[in-house]
Design an enzyme around this catalytic site. Structure first.
Site, PDB file in Angstrom:
ATOM      1  CG  ASP A   1       2.850 -12.546  15.754  1.00  0.00           C
ATOM      2  OD1 ASP A   1       1.652 -12.623  16.043  1.00  0.00           O
ATOM      3  OD2 ASP A   1       3.501 -11.490  15.820  1.00  0.00           O
TER       4      ASP A   1
ATOM      5  CG  HIS B   1       0.104  -6.826  18.768  1.00  0.00           C
ATOM      6  ND1 HIS B   1       0.456  -6.942  17.435  1.00  0.00           N
ATOM      7  CD2 HIS B   1      -0.199  -5.516  18.963  1.00  0.00           C
ATOM      8  CE1 HIS B   1       0.375  -5.770  16.854  1.00  0.00           C
ATOM      9  NE2 HIS B   1      -0.029  -4.880  17.752  1.00  0.00           N
TER      10      HIS B   1
ATOM     11  CE  LYS C   1      -8.355   2.698   3.633  1.00  0.00           C
ATOM     12  NZ  LYS C   1      -8.082   3.547   4.827  1.00  0.00           N
TER      13      LYS C   1
ATOM     14  NE  ARG D   1      -1.210  -1.535   3.908  1.00  0.00           N
ATOM     15  CZ  ARG D   1      -1.790  -2.075   4.989  1.00  0.00           C
ATOM     16  NH1 ARG D   1      -2.185  -1.312   5.979  1.00  0.00           N
ATOM     17  NH2 ARG D   1      -1.965  -3.382   5.063  1.00  0.00           N
TER      18      ARG D   1
END
Length: 374
Positions: free
Chosen positions: A163, A133, A69, A42
């Site tokens: 993670d 997290h 977007k 992005r």
């Protein structure tokens, strides 16, 4: 040309919608194994501010820039998804749908697509919409409660358990299993819901079995494998470094006791009531020599003792150096791809992908001219 000449996943195309943490690591694993991974970055970056030149989780990938977007953002991503085998995203539930790149839209364009979703809490449940997290997820699953000393706060194991172990690895297993199904006669694409809470809980499978059998106490630092056992833990040396000790089997323990030099003074290891006494004897002995000296003592033995090395020290250990467990690429020392394959070897083909640097090449290789924008 796409750089997918080697590895068992050569020819597999993956779209990664840029994020942080477990999603990028999972995509890197696929890239390490030879997949052509195109990361959709992005404008403005992913959020943590790390210099892309050092983000090793983006090695072996290519990058295009798309503003999801923007009016044509979703269409450009779906053009990639139409030509992909796997898509990975790590948004909160519902975000991909609002952006126009959710599973329904992607699978409508490519019914054989494996759509991998990486989240902490999963796609449903009371906490699905909440932020979190690694530490949040391993706390809730009981995994964090096992790590640390009794009477002290739990020890945070970096973000490796949640993670990457509970998240990335399970996502990779899931999308590869789903890809196998999609490629069988009559198979089709599907959505893979990889939640870190599910994976982190699953990792503790053996512990839950031991708990049910009465062989594990539900408290920190009181068991065979959590530091409660004096012959499975770490000990400080004379120079303030540490040695890791793990001779669980009796024959290995006998060798450990002999080499450590505590044969006559060590209490019976089978007497749990004397474990603290045994721990004190072992600790006192380790403090009499440096880490290097103890490493030499235990070198070549089956005593299951190893020096605790730092991240910078590890690549120079003779065993890891001999196996090339760490490699250097473009001046960056990093873990080599794993595991290893006899017929389709894997290696680091390229450094961290720079956002948008590969747009023209991807547009040509994937036949998606629109990815470059108007």
């Amino acid at each position: 040309m796409a750089t997918t000449e080697h590895g068992p996943l050569a020819g597999v195309r993956v779209v990664e919608l840029a994020g942080i943490g477990p999603g990028p690591f999972a995509a890197m694993l696929l890239a390490d194994l030879g997949a052509d991974v195109v990361r959709v970055d992005r404008p403005g970056g992913a959020g943590l501010g790390i210099d892309p030149a050092y983000d090793l989780t983006n090695r072996n990938k290519r990058s295009v820039l798309v503003d999801l977007k923007a009016e044509d953002g979703a269409a450009r991503v779906l053009d990639l998804a139409e030509r992909a085998d796997i898509l990975i995203e790590g948004y909160r539930p519902g975000v991909a749908e609002r952006l126009g790149v959710g599973p329904d839209a992607a699978l409508a364009r490519n019914p054989q697509l494996v759509y991998g979703r990486m989240t902490g809490w999963g796609q449903d449940g009371p906490l699905a919409e909440r932020a979190g997290h690694d530490i949040s997820y391993i706390a809730l699953t009981g995994t964090l409660s096992m790590i640390g000393k009794p009477g002290e706060p739990p020890t945070v194991p970096a973000n490796l358990v949640g993670d990457y172990a509970g998240g990335s690895l399970y996502l990779v297993v899931g999308v590869l299993a789903a890809l196998q199904h999609a490629r069988t006669p009559g198979g089709r694409g599907q959505v893979v819901d990889a939640a870190i809470v599910d994976g982190a809980a699953h990792l503790a499978m053996m512990i839950h079995g031991m708990l049910a059998a009465g062989g594990w106490q539900d408290r920190r630092g009181s068991n065979l494998l959590d530091g409660g056992c004096p012959f499975y833990g770490t000990y400080e040396t004379a120079d303030g470094q540490y040695m890791a000790v793990g001779p669980l089997e009796q024959r290995f323990y006998e060798e450990f006791r002999t080499l450590l030099g505590i044969g006559d003074e060590a209490p019976d290891r089978g007497d749990i009531g004397r474990w603290e006494e045994l721990r004190a004897v072992v600790a006192d002995r380790f403090r009499t020599r440096t880490r290097a000296e103890w490493t030499e003592v235990f070198e070549g033995s089956d005593a299951c003792v190893a020096p605790v090395l730092s991240l910078r020290e590890a690549p120079h250990h003779p065993h890891l150096a001999a196996r090339s467990t760490f490699v250097e690429h473009d001046g960056l020392t990093q873990p080599a791809p794993a595991p290893r394959f006899s017929a389709t070897p894997v290696h680091v083909r390229g450094g961290p992908a720079r956002p948008g640097a590969d747009t023209e090449a991807v547009a040509a290789d994937w036949d998606v001219p629109g990815i470059a924008g108007p």
